[in-house]
Structure formats: C-alpha cells, structure tokens
Design a protein around this motif. Structure first.
Motif, PDB file in Angstrom:
ATOM      1  N   VAL A 176       0.734  -1.177   0.223  1.00 34.91           N
ATOM      2  CA  VAL A 176       0.015   0.158   0.042  1.00 34.91           C
ATOM      3  C   VAL A 176       0.912   1.266  -0.073  1.00 34.91           C
ATOM      4  O   VAL A 176       1.003   2.070   0.733  1.00 34.91           O
ATOM      5  CB  VAL A 176      -0.985  -0.105   1.105  1.00 34.91           C
ATOM      6  N   THR A 177       1.767   1.327  -1.129  1.00 37.30           N
ATOM      7  CA  THR A 177       2.501   2.372  -1.123  1.00 37.30           C
ATOM      8  C   THR A 177       2.170   3.684  -1.084  1.00 37.30           C
ATOM      9  O   THR A 177       2.758   4.472  -0.398  1.00 37.30           O
ATOM     10  CB  THR A 177       3.638   2.332  -2.468  1.00 37.30           C
ATOM     11  N   ALA A 178       1.031   4.076  -1.572  1.00 33.43           N
ATOM     12  CA  ALA A 178       0.595   5.405  -1.479  1.00 33.43           C
ATOM     13  C   ALA A 178       0.225   5.613   0.043  1.00 33.43           C
ATOM     14  O   ALA A 178       0.475   6.758   0.389  1.00 33.43           O
ATOM     15  CB  ALA A 178      -0.784   5.675  -2.277  1.00 33.43           C
ATOM     16  N   ALA A 218       0.525  11.825 -18.244  1.00 32.13           N
ATOM     17  CA  ALA A 218       0.413  13.147 -17.353  1.00 32.13           C
ATOM     18  C   ALA A 218       1.006  12.906 -15.903  1.00 32.13           C
ATOM     19  O   ALA A 218       1.722  13.932 -15.162  1.00 32.13           O
ATOM     20  CB  ALA A 218      -1.141  13.517 -17.110  1.00 32.13           C
ATOM     21  N   LEU A 219       0.790  11.731 -15.151  1.00 32.95           N
ATOM     22  CA  LEU A 219       1.374  11.365 -14.154  1.00 32.95           C
ATOM     23  C   LEU A 219       2.868  11.426 -14.237  1.00 32.95           C
ATOM     24  O   LEU A 219       3.649  11.895 -13.334  1.00 32.95           O
ATOM     25  CB  LEU A 219       0.908   9.842 -13.551  1.00 32.95           C
ATOM     26  N   ARG A 220       3.595  10.920 -15.250  1.00 26.10           N
ATOM     27  CA  ARG A 220       4.920  10.910 -15.313  1.00 26.10           C
ATOM     28  C   ARG A 220       5.321  12.163 -15.815  1.00 26.10           C
ATOM     29  O   ARG A 220       6.525  12.664 -15.119  1.00 26.10           O
ATOM     30  CB  ARG A 220       5.283  10.086 -16.771  1.00 26.10           C
ATOM     31  N   ARG A 221       4.532  13.247 -16.140  1.00 27.41           N
ATOM     32  CA  ARG A 221       5.206  14.509 -16.268  1.00 27.41           C
ATOM     33  C   ARG A 221       5.063  15.395 -14.767  1.00 27.41           C
ATOM     34  O   ARG A 221       5.636  16.095 -14.668  1.00 27.41           O
ATOM     35  CB  ARG A 221       4.138  15.372 -17.260  1.00 27.41           C
ATOM     36  N   PRO A 256       5.989  12.902  -2.545  1.00 25.45           N
ATOM     37  CA  PRO A 256       6.254  11.501  -2.426  1.00 25.45           C
ATOM     38  C   PRO A 256       5.087  10.532  -2.622  1.00 25.45           C
ATOM     39  O   PRO A 256       5.362   9.162  -3.163  1.00 25.45           O
ATOM     40  CB  PRO A 256       6.299  11.503  -0.825  1.00 25.45           C
ATOM     41  N   VAL A 257       3.741  10.817  -2.746  1.00 21.56           N
ATOM     42  CA  VAL A 257       2.587   9.799  -3.007  1.00 21.56           C
ATOM     43  C   VAL A 257       2.503   9.841  -4.506  1.00 21.56           C
ATOM     44  O   VAL A 257       2.322   8.774  -5.220  1.00 21.56           O
ATOM     45  CB  VAL A 257       1.198  10.346  -2.400  1.00 21.56           C
ATOM     46  N   PHE A 258       2.717  11.015  -5.233  1.00 25.79           N
ATOM     47  CA  PHE A 258       2.641  10.916  -6.691  1.00 25.79           C
ATOM     48  C   PHE A 258       3.834  10.076  -7.123  1.00 25.79           C
ATOM     49  O   PHE A 258       3.575   9.192  -8.063  1.00 25.79           O
ATOM     50  CB  PHE A 258       2.746  12.257  -7.182  1.00 25.79           C
ATOM     51  N   LEU A 307       3.578   6.458  -9.051  1.00 26.85           N
ATOM     52  CA  LEU A 307       4.245   6.208 -10.543  1.00 26.85           C
ATOM     53  C   LEU A 307       4.816   4.711 -10.584  1.00 26.85           C
ATOM     54  O   LEU A 307       5.202   3.942 -11.284  1.00 26.85           O
ATOM     55  CB  LEU A 307       4.820   7.318 -10.952  1.00 26.85           C
ATOM     56  N   ALA A 308       5.710   4.819  -9.384  1.00 21.79           N
ATOM     57  CA  ALA A 308       6.892   3.684  -9.048  1.00 21.79           C
ATOM     58  C   ALA A 308       6.137   2.361  -9.038  1.00 21.79           C
ATOM     59  O   ALA A 308       6.491   1.249  -9.648  1.00 21.79           O
ATOM     60  CB  ALA A 308       7.580   3.650  -8.006  1.00 21.79           C
ATOM     61  N   TYR A 309       5.084   2.576  -8.436  1.00 23.90           N
ATOM     62  CA  TYR A 309       4.005   1.223  -8.307  1.00 23.90           C
ATOM     63  C   TYR A 309       3.314   0.719  -9.561  1.00 23.90           C
ATOM     64  O   TYR A 309       3.499  -0.521  -9.479  1.00 23.90           O
ATOM     65  CB  TYR A 309       2.899   1.516  -7.197  1.00 23.90           C
ATOM     66  N   VAL A 310       3.099   1.715 -10.260  1.00 21.20           N
ATOM     67  CA  VAL A 310       2.546   1.370 -11.552  1.00 21.20           C
ATOM     68  C   VAL A 310       3.519   0.891 -12.541  1.00 21.20           C
ATOM     69  O   VAL A 310       3.136  -0.487 -13.306  1.00 21.20           O
ATOM     70  CB  VAL A 310       1.501   2.467 -12.218  1.00 21.20           C
ATOM     71  N   ASP A 311       4.572   1.464 -12.380  1.00 20.00           N
ATOM     72  CA  ASP A 311       5.696   1.007 -13.405  1.00 20.00           C
ATOM     73  C   ASP A 311       6.194  -0.531 -12.994  1.00 20.00           C
ATOM     74  O   ASP A 311       6.684  -1.466 -13.703  1.00 20.00           O
ATOM     75  CB  ASP A 311       6.757   1.737 -13.214  1.00 20.00           C
TER      76      ASP A 311
END
Length: 484
Positions: A286-288, A411-414, A427-429, A433-437
């Motif tokens: 639950v990284t977020a 957009a999240l990556r930008r 940190p949460v954004f 992104l790291a979780y999805v990747d």
C-alpha cells in the motif's frame, strides 16, 4: 423528554454512552430520526446539557448513572459506546457487562483497532453478550447528518441493531451507506483501510496544491478555484470540495491566505500507521498510504527539518525546465486516486481472506459513496467494476480503471518529472508512478535480490525455466543444488 430514567424504564430503543462531539451528534441523529434514545456520559453535565439544548429534536432520555442508563433500555438492550479507543473502551465495557443480560448488544462505534474488536467480541460472547465493532466515518457533521457506517458483527446482532444504523446513515439513491461488512473485526478493519486511503487522498490533494503553487506560480485563491472546477469533473469528491474552501479562505487577523498562517506539521491519530503495519503483516503493498503516513511523520519533525535545511543550505536548488500544466495535475490526481483506492481494496480482500470474513468489496464501495471522508464519484464506478470483475487481480486490471490509468499515465509521469526537476517533494505521486511501473514491468530486479539473499544466507531461489527450489554454494564450487 424525561429527566428521570426510572419513569421510562425499558422505553429507549438505543442507548449512547460517551457524549463528546461524535457521540453527542450520533445521539441527536438517532433522536431526529424518531428513535427513542437514552444518553449517558461519565461527566453527567454533558448528558444534561445535551438533553437541555436538543431535547426538542426527539425523544432523549437522560441517565445520570450507568444503572439508570441500562434500565432505560428496552430488551434486548442496544448500547452504542462512543469513547476514546483503547483502555477507555475496555473500562466502559467492564462497567457495563455486570449490568447486562444475555442477548444484549454492545456496539463500539469508536476508532478501535480491529484486533481489539476481535478480542472484545470473543470475551463478551463467553458471557452471552453480543458485540459489534462499528466503523463510523464522516466527522462531526456526518455523525449528525448521516455518516457512512461499517458494522462488523454476527448476522443476528445486525438484525437487531442494523436497522437503526441504516436509518441514521447517509443515503444514495435511497440506499443506506451502511451494510453488514462481516463478523467481529471486519467493520473496524474496513474503517481502518478507509482512513488509510483518506491519508493518501489528502496527501495527493496537498501535493497537487504544492505543485500548482511552487511550479506553476498560482496563489492559494487561484488554486482554490482550480479545485472548485475539478469538483465538477471525474474528480468530484469531498476532499477536493473542501480543499477549494480552505484555499479560498483568508485569515481575518492578518489578511493572509489561511493556508499560509497554519503551521506545516500534520498530525495523525494512528489509523494510517495501523493500516501500513497491517498491510505489511498481510504482505500487501500500500505504497500510497505508506508514503502519505510517512509524509505526516516527516512534517512533524520540525527540528530535524530545520537542521537538515541549514546543513544543506549551500546545495544547489533544482531548477530544471518543466512543462507541467494544470490539466496534467488533474489527470495525474485522478490516476493516483484510483491507485490509492486499488491498494486499499487489495488490502480489504487480503484481510477478508486472512480472517475468513467474506467481505463484499462492492458493498464497501457503495457505503463509501456518501457520508464518509473519502466519498467520491469514482466509488460508483469502483463498485460496478468490482461487481462485474470479482476475480480481477487488482482494480487496475479491470477494463474501466485500466483504461483510465493508462490514458493518464503520461500526465502522471510529467507531474513526477516536474516535481523532481523543481525540487518539490511529491512522495505519493512518485510512489504511485513507481508502483504502476513495477506492476507493468516484465522483469523486476527482485531476481538480483534473491541472488543476494541466497549468497549471504542460503535462502534459496526459484528458476524461470524449471520447477523447484535451488541453492548455489557460493563459497564452494558454485554448482547449483536442488534445495527442495
């Protein structure tokens, strides 16, 4: 309205003990909905003040002692306890139990840890007393006007107390935001996860604000306007709505934006930390939620922040080019919210399986649609997707949300790139992104981690080309052996 409980012995349908803000408002909510309520508080003056001030809202019976309180209730007695979680709850239950009869119901509607609820359920069952762990979300306004309610108890217990909880809950399309979540600790477990998602959601809103201010150069009032506009889109939610209100508010004493006069150290009452600790026990990432909880802890370490800020005063500030837009932030916020909710629902599924609760995640999504702090438009879609694809490995693997996140991933990556380029902590954004990747990656570096573990601790590993468990004697001839 009666001031002497003995005059109306056995009349009250529900009793509420513990009349701080939440208990007081729940009692009023019950009375407003035509339910006969007995009220009690350790400090009698609070109960007297409630009946004196709001007795005309409904049938409120004042009890000056626990004995009178219990005597005022019809049988089976239904008692809602609204006191500080932990030892305070145990103390009230210990005082109540000798006064109760077999089949009576005690419902703890405080922010209890689900493990305590399981313990209390088992202990009271041995005495023939039914126990319910009732998660309640919505704050003081929700408690009065209609919260989201998450009861955990046996079916026969819910049959007795559930109808009263459903009446006072928020409603969507005439459906109550209250349902039997599962047995014993299920209700408080789901409430804990709700609060964990709440941590992530709030931190994402705060990071969006910070990026708009520090990267895009908008002032708080303008950012409030952006949030107000977003609340008419797929981002419609209570937290986006109130963010607009807070950011548009001006401090009367200084004339400055309210947000600029508030100390930037966020507090927490422990439910976010419980969520992260429990998720680790369950092996659910639950990284977020974890990063949001850490962000609060970091913000509160003001002495450490000041010391590091001074020590790194000579370091060059990040000032790389950024093409961030408000639209990028809108899309990234929605994608990140979906991921945070997905992680929370993964945890609900894991907790349900671990404890044998059989929690219906679609029902959970439905009772969160209104009344609670994380109520949001996306919960309707979430309920539909969970119901349509109950065996999906993740909410992110369902058609609707896979498409939504995929469309917004650039957009999240930008957003994360802009945050890094400009030295703005997000940190949460970043964790989202790291979780999805990581989920999207065909191969992860965990293979090297397993190799290292086998090297120093002979922890073994599995291979991709054949079944079994293996070990390489790294200090010897390095000829792989079957460790199965």
């Amino acid at each position: 309205m009666q001031e002497n409980a003995s005059r109306t012995e056995g009349r009250a349908q529900v009793g509420v003990t513990g009349l701080a803000v939440m208990g007081r408002n729940l009692a009023r909510n019950l009375a407003r909905n035509g339910i006969r309520v007995a009220v009690h508080n350790r400090t009698t003056a609070k109960a007297e003040a409630l009946v004196e001030e709001f007795g005309d809202e409904g049938d409120l019976t004042l009890a000056r002692s626990l004995e009178d309180f219990v005597a005022a209730l019809e049988r089976p007695r239904r008692i809602i306890v609204m006191v500080k979680a932990g030892e305070g709850t145990d103390a009230v239950i210990d005082e109540l139990v000798p006064l109760l009869d077999e089949g009576d119901i005690v419902a703890d509607a405080g922010n209890a840890h689900f493990a305590d609820t399981i313990r209390r359920h088992e202990a009271l069952a041995q005495k023939g007393i039914r126990f319910a762990g009732v998660g309640v979300s919505g704050g003081e306004v929700g408690a009065l006007e209609g919260p989201s309610i998450m009861p955990g108890c046996d079916g026969d217990t819910y049959a007795e107390i559930g109808p009263f909880l459903e009446i006072i809950s928020a409603h969507v399309d005439d459906e109550p935001c209250c349902t039997l979540v599962g047995p014993d600790g299920a209700g408080h477990f789901v409430k804990m996860v709700h609060n964990g998602i709440e941590y992530a959601d709030m931190q994402l809103v705060a990071e969006s604000y910070d990026l708009m201010r520090r990267v895009l150069g908008l002032d708080p009032a303008d950012i409030g306007g952006v949030f107000r506009g977003w609340n008419d889109t797929e981002l419609e939610s209570y937290l986006v709505e109130i963010a607009a209100e807070v950011l548009s508010h001006t401090d009367a004493g200084t004339g400055r934006p309210f947000v600029d006069v508030v100390r930037d150290a966020a507090e927490q009452k422990g439910t976010g930390r419980w969520t992260v600790q429990t998720a680790l026990d369950l092996g659910v990432p639950v990284t977020a939620i974890a990063e949001a909880t850490t962000a609060r802890a970091l913000s509160g370490g003001t002495a450490r922040r000041e010391a590091v800020r001074e020590a790194l005063a000579g370091a060059a500030d990040a000032d790389l080019p950024s093409s961030l837009t408000v639209d990028d932030l809108r899309d990234a916020l929605y994608a990140a919210k979906v991921v945070a909710y997905a992680q929370g629902f993964d945890m609900v599924a894991a907790g349900s399986e671990e404890h044998g609760w059989d929690v219906d995640r679609a029902d959970v999504a439905r009772i969160w649609r209104d009344g609670c702090i994380i109520r949001a438009r996306l919960l309707g879609d979430l309920a539909d997707e969970v119901e349509a694809h109950p065996d999906a490995a993740s909410l992110l693997a369902t058609p609707t949300f896979a498409a939504a996140v995929a469309e917004r991933l650039p957009a999240l990556r930008r957003v994360v790139t802009a945050a890094v380029a400009q030295g703005v902590p997000a940190p949460v954004f970043s964790s989202v992104l790291a979780y999805v990747d990581a989920l999207r990656a065909e191969r992860l570096p965990a293979a090297l981690v397993q190799g290292l573990r086998d090297y120093f601790g002979a922890h073994t590993y599995e291979r991709v080309d054949r079944d079994g468990t293996f070990h390489t004697p790294w200090a010897g001839d390095r000829v792989e052996v079957d460790a199965g």
